[in-house]
Each structure stands twice: as structure tokens, then as C-alpha cells.
Design an enzyme around this catalytic site. Structure first.
Site, PDB file in Angstrom:
ATOM      1  N   ASP A   1     -30.586  35.249   8.026  1.00  0.00           N
ATOM      2  CA  ASP A   1     -29.737  34.128   8.451  1.00  0.00           C
ATOM      3  C   ASP A   1     -28.285  34.584   8.619  1.00  0.00           C
ATOM      4  O   ASP A   1     -27.884  35.655   8.135  1.00  0.00           O
ATOM      5  CB  ASP A   1     -29.834  33.044   7.371  1.00  0.00           C
ATOM      6  CG  ASP A   1     -29.575  31.650   7.887  1.00  0.00           C
ATOM      7  OD1 ASP A   1     -29.072  31.514   9.017  1.00  0.00           O
ATOM      8  OD2 ASP A   1     -29.869  30.695   7.144  1.00  0.00           O
ATOM      9  N   MET A   2     -27.477  33.769   9.269  1.00  0.00           N
ATOM     10  CA  MET A   2     -26.047  34.065   9.455  1.00  0.00           C
ATOM     11  C   MET A   2     -25.376  32.739   9.770  1.00  0.00           C
ATOM     12  O   MET A   2     -25.515  32.218  10.856  1.00  0.00           O
ATOM     13  CB  MET A   2     -25.924  35.038  10.638  1.00  0.00           C
ATOM     14  CG  MET A   2     -24.611  35.713  10.825  1.00  0.00           C
ATOM     15  SD  MET A   2     -23.490  34.781  11.892  1.00  0.00           S
ATOM     16  CE  MET A   2     -22.252  35.998  12.196  1.00  0.00           C
TER      17      MET A   2
ATOM     18  N   LYS B   1     -36.563  36.484   6.725  1.00  0.00           N
ATOM     19  CA  LYS B   1     -35.756  35.602   7.580  1.00  0.00           C
ATOM     20  C   LYS B   1     -34.294  35.958   7.333  1.00  0.00           C
ATOM     21  O   LYS B   1     -33.793  35.789   6.224  1.00  0.00           O
ATOM     22  CB  LYS B   1     -36.021  34.141   7.211  1.00  0.00           C
ATOM     23  CG  LYS B   1     -35.167  33.134   7.971  1.00  0.00           C
ATOM     24  CD  LYS B   1     -35.568  31.718   7.572  1.00  0.00           C
ATOM     25  CE  LYS B   1     -34.692  30.661   8.201  1.00  0.00           C
ATOM     26  NZ  LYS B   1     -35.001  29.317   7.664  1.00  0.00           N
TER      27      LYS B   1
ATOM     28  N   ASP C   1     -31.965  24.405  13.694  1.00  0.00           N
ATOM     29  CA  ASP C   1     -32.133  23.662  12.443  1.00  0.00           C
ATOM     30  C   ASP C   1     -32.595  22.242  12.724  1.00  0.00           C
ATOM     31  O   ASP C   1     -32.947  21.513  11.802  1.00  0.00           O
ATOM     32  CB  ASP C   1     -30.804  23.609  11.674  1.00  0.00           C
ATOM     33  CG  ASP C   1     -30.632  24.828  10.790  1.00  0.00           C
ATOM     34  OD1 ASP C   1     -31.599  25.590  10.634  1.00  0.00           O
ATOM     35  OD2 ASP C   1     -29.523  25.005  10.248  1.00  0.00           O
TER      36      ASP C   1
END
Ligand code: DGJ
Length: 733
Positions: free
Chosen positions: A477-478, A475, A547
Site C-alpha cells: 500500500d501507499m 499487498k 477503496d
């Protein structure tokens, strides 16, 4: 599918069974648009479309004295001669001039499609597509321009991009280089964009277009949750089930602009590409610049059909490798269960219980590396924290494998915390403008991925963890936007390249890791859906959609996302209640009923659900395993909008129309109302279908509809908020 060159009339006709795209070389030698829309018969000469007359206050070409770009639809309009609309590109030449006039020289038509250099793009073999590449030249500016158009056999799609080359001795500055321009002959359109923010991504916004411009953009360095690089231009009466629409999707993950401009002559110009704001690209002699690809789709059959075009094209001609058209593993992610507060024992306890339920993949989220116990430290130090993982990632991965599950983990490679060894060693590797303080986002800085050595270093650290451990999933993410963007290694004149080079650096790292570990399933993420775009899908076939894991909010987010992106790409999990973002309590069945229409997984500790719920989870997983191919790769239809009503419904249908799965959701109960009907879509009219032992004909289900009484025992009107159902619909022999 074919591309015909009519040499006498100097016209190109690109067509397949559904669409035609007709381009002409204009009387002044540039490229004009004759038609884009539903497929029409090929004709030798359609130059009657070209306007050749003067009008007051209209500038005309000096040789012909009758041709004005302003009065004709352009393919890739330039600044400075007779077009006064928004340009597709702009250059600044060594003498300070910004005027360009590119003239058609030659072309090449070939089967298939060539790849872009270092950029994501759709791909196709010789049977799937044909490409037209036109060469144009501006002899004064000493530049050449290649415009590429690909038409697909099976999709009503044209992809476009442009390549600029400086052939002269002096430097040219490219200050704008969009991917495509589409001039349409009228203005009877509505514009749809997909806007939002963190935790409320891709909400459809529709507005009528009228004289002047409408535009959306990102200047955050990522495509963003605020605006998505996908727009739809539709007729006012077009809805999901009928009517004309054009989609434009940019295969790019950085700053972008999308614009519709209505001119004074009743026409509409659509533009899409890298945002020219904060972009400038010096071209020295012999150097080239290639724009990202724009994917333009047409439908005369409504927005569901437009969305299905993007779903099928992206599943078949954008996603690559092992995970292309492959049902995705059901995963459990520990983020909402533990945040960064975990050790190996805790993780294995969650994994064990998940395995008991039938979960196939364990994902270890943020917090496994460096001094990462909260979000103030550790990013950049991609070395296992021995307190949490005493035998490293490899040790944990093997233990999870021994339970009978695959294993994957979380990274955020583009970032660094000031409190990290990487930053202490290389403070200059973070993006920052000399003499200015650097803004923080989640207590972190952005690494300058426009610099090769930075990307190479991160690659080295990650490949060390990856090569030691049996890893099946990553996974990526940023979690923040780019600020104070400046590359300390290049000249002041080159600073306009940094945003784009940053994105190219991200793509380069993805490509290297994909090549080294072709079996790994990548899931992109950016604080949820802050970088959910077609560019990312080329590297990571699925993306954490938001999210916000609240099922009721997710209905809207997933509904909006479905306009431009396949269900197989939508990362969707069942999380705990009360929900962490909204505090809402929604049954575990509704939470799963939403997550089925995505990649499906769990984001909670199954040790903490009741026995009864655990039994239900087992059944959910069994059901998903049986049906995931249909959920993720079936033909998806939106049936009822959660933005227009208090309900939402959608359906996936198998390609032979023998099986479908309907999802129906009640966002808010309507007291004292009749149950009403829901018209289904995509079924075969003649087939007899069974829904829970009762038989219905396809035409009955699609025209009369199902009554909500059938879906909910006891009558829908009496139901509570947040109830939902998922029904399998199967054809009888
Ligand atoms: C943001 C992501 O969207 C979450 O799912 C989680 O991975 C956190 N970052 C971890 O920091």
C-alpha cells in the site's frame, strides 16, 4: 515485423502486419517523422513528405536555408533552433545555454529488446520484437542521445525511450527528458484522459483538441488517481467498436506529464514522460540518464481493440514470473471486516468460514505490526504485534495453511508514523525540507526512498518477516502524496532528482523482494487506485483498483480502468452492505457479478452473511474457479457505457470464440421502457451459441443483439435498481 534502413534516403521503416512507423534523418541531420499509422507498403524514399521551403516568420537552418523544424514533424524535438513547439527535452549547459541540436550519427537494429536499468519496461524475445537504436550527438553540448524504438510482431505497438549521456568535461543539467514525442499531421482528434480522485478513479474524460495545448500531470510523487499516465487520441467518430485511435501509456509510477499540442499549421504533437516540473538531473562527465518507457499503440478498429492491445501486451510482455498469465487465487481480506481491531482468534474465525466457502487465500490487512491499533502509530515498525499475533506472522500463516488456505499480508513500506520506533530512531529518514514543518497525510510521513540506506533498512525488516513465514501474497500500500520533498544527503543542485530517485527506490525494493520470493503474488495499492499504472504491473501483476467497493460505483471505476489495463490486473472484491463508502445496499449477486471481472475476492466476514447468502457465495466461488481464466485473460469488450447510459455491459470472449461471459448491470431502473437489445461483440459470426438452453447465431447476437427480456426473467422494464446478470455463452459443437 521488420525494421528496414534505407541508406540512400536515410529512412527507417518499422512495421508489422498492422502498423508502420517511418522515421527520416532530416536535411539538418536530426530525426523527423514521416508516418505512423496503419501498415503501408515499404518504399525506398518518402522524402517528398519533408517540407523544404521558407515561409514568412519561419526560422530556417542556416546551411540549407530551406529546412525548418517548425514546418516538419519531429521525432524528439529540442529547444532553441527552428522548432517552437513544446520540446521533448531540455538541457542547461555549463555556459548557461539551453540550445540543443542533436544530429544522427549511427544506428543499430537488432532482434528482441534490451531491458532498462532499474526501470520497469516491456520485454520481448528475439521472435517477439525488433529494436532500432539511433545514436545522435550534439557536438557543441558534448552530449549524446540514444533513441530506442521497439516494434512487436504480434501487437500494433511501438515502445520508446531515450538515453542522454554527457561526454564533455563540464556538468550538464537535464531539465526535461520525456519518453516520447509523436507529431501527427492533422488535428481532427479527441483526447481521452482517465481522471478522478480517491474512491472515484479513472473516469474517462473526452474533449476535442484545438489550437493550443491540453495536458494532464501528476506532481504527487505517485502517478495518482487524479490523472492516470495513459491517454488516448482518437478520431471524433471512433467508439469502442470502430475507428482510429492512438494510445500512449507510460511505464512509470511517479510524477508525469501527458500533453497534446495543436500548432498553427494544423498538426498535433503528443508528448509523454516524467513531469519536468520538479525534475532536474545533473549529468557529470560520462554519466547517463535513461527515461522511462512509453508504449504507443495504434488501432483502426476502435477502442476495444486498442484496450485489447494493452491487455495482451501487458499480460504477455510486462507482467513477469509465476503469475504471468496465471489465474489469480480467490482471496478474502479482513480490512473492511475488522479494520485494525483484530486478534488471531478473530482472524482464524474469518479464515475458517472463508475456507468453508472455497476461498483460497487469506490476506491480513493493516494493523498486525508495531503499536498499530489505529492509523496514528506503527508504520515503519515491521515487527509483529504479539498481542494480535502471539506466534508471529509465521504462527498465523501456518494456522491458515493448516485450514487449507494460502496466506498473505499487507505492508506500507514507504511510510512512517511519527509515533513509531523507526521514526524515533531515524527522524531524518522521513522526507522533509530543512527548517520547514512536514505536512502529514493520514498522520504519516513518507520515508525518503531516494536514499539507499532507507530502502535497505526496510528491506531488512520485511525480509525478516517473510523469511520466517510461509507467505504467498503481499499487498503493498501507499497512502499519501509526497510533500516537502528534499534529500538531506545530497547537494542543493541535486534536489531535482529526488522525486525520480524515490520511484527508483520503490522499484528497487520491489525487485529485491521479487527476486528473493519469486512465488509471492504482489498486489499494489495506493489508497485504492492512486498508483495504478503500467510501471507497477512490472512488479505487481494486480492492483487494488479502488477503496470504493460499492458494486455500482465499481462498475464505472472498472469500466474506466479497462481502457488501459488488463482485467487480470483489476483487484475487485465483494464487500458487505450497506457499503462502507456509499451506504448503498446491493445484492450479493450483483456485487459478485462486478467483482468477477477482476481478480475476485471477498472483503467481509462471511460469518455475518445470511445462510442463504453463504450458499450463494459458495456457488460464486465455484463459478469463478471454473471461469477465472476466461474472466482474467479472455478478450474483453466494453458493450455499453455506464457513463452514457443507466446500464453497463461488457463481455469476455475466449481466443477460440467458443465461450464468452456477458456481464450486464442496471445502475438505475428506467420505468416504463421497453427491454431493448444489447449487441454483443467478439463472437464468431457463424457459430451457433447457447444462452440458457436457447440457441442464437453469432451474427444474430452481434447484429440484432440479445433482448434484455432474455437476460432477465419477467422483463427488464419491471426490474429494480442495481440488478445484474452474468451469462455464460457457449458454442454448440
Ligand atoms: C488503504 C487500502 O486501499 C485499503 O484497502 C486498506 O489496505 C487500508 N489502506 C489499510 O490501511
Amino acid at each position: 515485423m521488420n525494421i528496414i534502413w534505407h541508406s540512400k534516403s536515410k529512412q527507417f521503416h518499422l512495421y508489422n502486419a498492422k502498423i508502420s512507423y517511418i522515421i527520416c534523418v532530416t536535411p539538418v541531420g536530426d530525426l523527423g517523422n514521416i508516418y505512423f499509422g496503419k501498415c503501408i507498403r515499404d518504399k525506398e524514399d518518402m522524402s517528398y513528405v519533408v517540407n523544404r521551403f521558407g515561409l514568412s516568420n519561419v526560422a530556417v537552418d542556416a546551411d540549407t536555408e530551406s529546412y525548418s523544424m517548425e514546418l516538419n514533424r519531429q521525432e524528439y524535438p529540442s529547444f532553441g533552433t527552428t522548432d517552437f513547439g513544446t520540446q521533448a527535452f531540455e538541457t542547461e549547459q555549463s555556459n548557461g545555454s539551453r540550445v540543443n541540436s542533436f544530429v544522427y550519427k549511427d544506428h543499430r537494429i537488432f532482434a528482441g529488446k534490451t531491458a532498462l536499468t532499474g526501470l520497469p519496461a516491456t520485454y520481448a524475445d528475439d521472435k517477439e520484437a525488433m529494436t532500432l537504436e539511433m545514436q545522435l550527438e550534439d557536438e557543441v553540448a558534448k552530449m549524446s542521445l540514444t533513441l530506442s524504438y521497439t516494434i512487436f510482431e504480434d501487437h500494433p505497438v511501438i515502445t520508446r525511450h531515450a538515453v542522454f549521456t554527457n561526454n564533455g568535461a563540464s556538468k550538464v543539467m537535464l531539465t526535461k527528458a520525456l519518453s516520447a514525442c509523436l507529431d501527427l499531421p492533422d488535428q481532427d482528434y479527441e483526447w481521452m484522459q482517465f481522471s478522478g480522485a480517491w474512491a472515484r478513479e479513472r473516469i474517462p474524460v473526452t474533449r476535442k483538441i484545438t489550437a493550443g495545448s491540453v495536458s494532464i500531470e501528476s506532481k504527487r510523487g505517485a502517478s495518482s488517481a487524479n490523472q492516470n499516465p495513459f491517454i488516448i487520441i482518437k478520431r471524433p467518430n471512433t467508439d469502442d467498436h470502430g475507428g482510429e485511435a492512438i494510445g500512449v501509456s507510460l511505464v512509470y509510477s511517479g510524477n508525469f506529464i501527458a500533453q497534446a499540442e495543436c500548432d498553427t499549421f494544423g498538426r498535433t504533437r503528443i508528448l509523454m514522460g516524467i513531469n519536468p516540473d520538479r525534475f532536474s538531473w545533473p549529468l557529470e562527465k560520462g554519466e547517463t540518464f535513461e527515461t522511462p518507457e512509453a508504449v504507443i499503440a495504434y488501432t483502426a478498429e476502435g477502442l476495444n481493440s486498442l484496450s485489447q492491445t494493452y491487455h495482451e501486451l501487458y499480460n504477455n510482455n510486462l507482467v513477469r514470473g509465476k503469475w504471468k498469465n496465471t489465474p489469480r487465487p480467490i482471496l478474502i481480506n479482513n480490512w473492511e471486516a475488522t479494520f485494525m481491531n483484530f486478534d488471531e482468534e478473530k482472524i482464524l474465525k474469518i479464515a475458517k468460514k472463508a475456507k468453508e466457502a472455497g476461498v483460497e487465500l487469506f490476506v491480513l490487512d493493516d494493523g498486525w505490526f508495531g503499536e498499530r491499533d489505529d492509523d496514528f502509530a506503527g508504520l515503519g515498525d515491521w515487527i509483529e504485534n504479539p498481542k494480535k499475533l502471539p506466534q508471529g506472522m509465521a504462527g498465523l500463516a501456518r494456522k491458515v495453511n493448516a485450514l487449507g488456505m494460502k496466506f498473505g499480508f499487507w505492508i506500507e513500506p514507504e511510510m512512517v508514523n511519527p509515533n513509531s520506533n523507526l521514526y524515533r530512531r531515524h527522524p531524518d529518514w522521513a522526507l522533509g525540507t530543512p527548517g520547514r514543518k512536514s505536512s502529514l497525510g493520514r498522520h504519516q510521513l513518507v520515508l525518503d526512498f531516494s536514499r539507499e540506506e532507507v530502502v535497505d533498512h526496510i528491506y531488512g525488516m520485511l525480509s525478516k518477516v517473510l523469511s520466517d513465514a510461509p507467505i504467498s501474497y503481499i499487498k503493498w500500500d501507499m497512502n499519501r502524496s509526497l510533500t516537502e520533498v528534499y534529500n538531506i544527503d545530497i547537494t542543493p543542485q541535486e534536489q531535482g532528482t529526488v522525486y525520480h530517485k524515490y520511484v527508483m527506490g520503490v522499484y528497487r525494493l520491489y525487485e529485491k523482494l521479487r527476486n528473493d520470493y519469486p512465488d509471492i503474488l504482489f498486489e499494489s495499492c495506493s489508497s485504492g487506485g492512486n498508483r495504478f499504472d503500467a510501471g507497477m504491473l512490472y512488479y505487481a501483476p494486480q492492483a487494488w483498483c479502488s477503496d470504493n467497493t460499492d458494486a455500482i460505483d465499481r462498475i464505472r471505476i472498472q469500466y474506466g480502468t479497462s481502457f488501459g489495463y488488463p482485467i487480470s490486473s483489476i483487484g475487485a472484491h465483494v464487500s458487505a452492505v450497506p457499503n462502507q463508502q456509499t451506504g448503498r445496499n446491493v445484492s450479493i449477486s450483483t456485487r459478485a457479478n462486478v467483482a468477477y471481472f477482476g481478480t475476485f475476492g471477498y472483503e467481509l466476514d462471511l460469518n455475518h452473511v445470511s445462510e442463504e447468502e453463504f450458499e450463494e457465495v459458495k456457488l460464486q466461488i465455484e463459478f469463478m474457479k471454473e471461469n477465472r481464466e476466461l474472466f482474467q485473460f479472455g478478450r474483453f469488450y466494453r458493450l455499453r457505457s455506464p457513463f452514457d447510459t443507466d446500464q453497463c455491459a461488457w463481455i469476455v470472449v475466449s481466443s477460440d470464440r467458443r465461450k464468452a461471459i456477458l456481464g450486464f448491470y442496471c445502475l438505475r431502473a428506467n420505468v416504463n421502457s421497453l427491454p431493448g437489445f444489447l449487441k454483443l461483440a467478439g463472437l464468431s459470426e457463424e457459430k451457433l451459441y447457447v444462452i440458457e438452453d436457447k440457441e442464437y447465431y453469432g451474427d444474430e447476437l452481434m447484429n440484432l443483439g440479445v433482448t434484455l427480456k432474455t437476460l432477465f426473467e419477467g422483463g427488464f422494464a419491471l426490474a429494480n435498481d442495481f440488478i445484474s446478470c452474468v451469462k455464460v455463452i457457449e458454442a454448440k459443437e
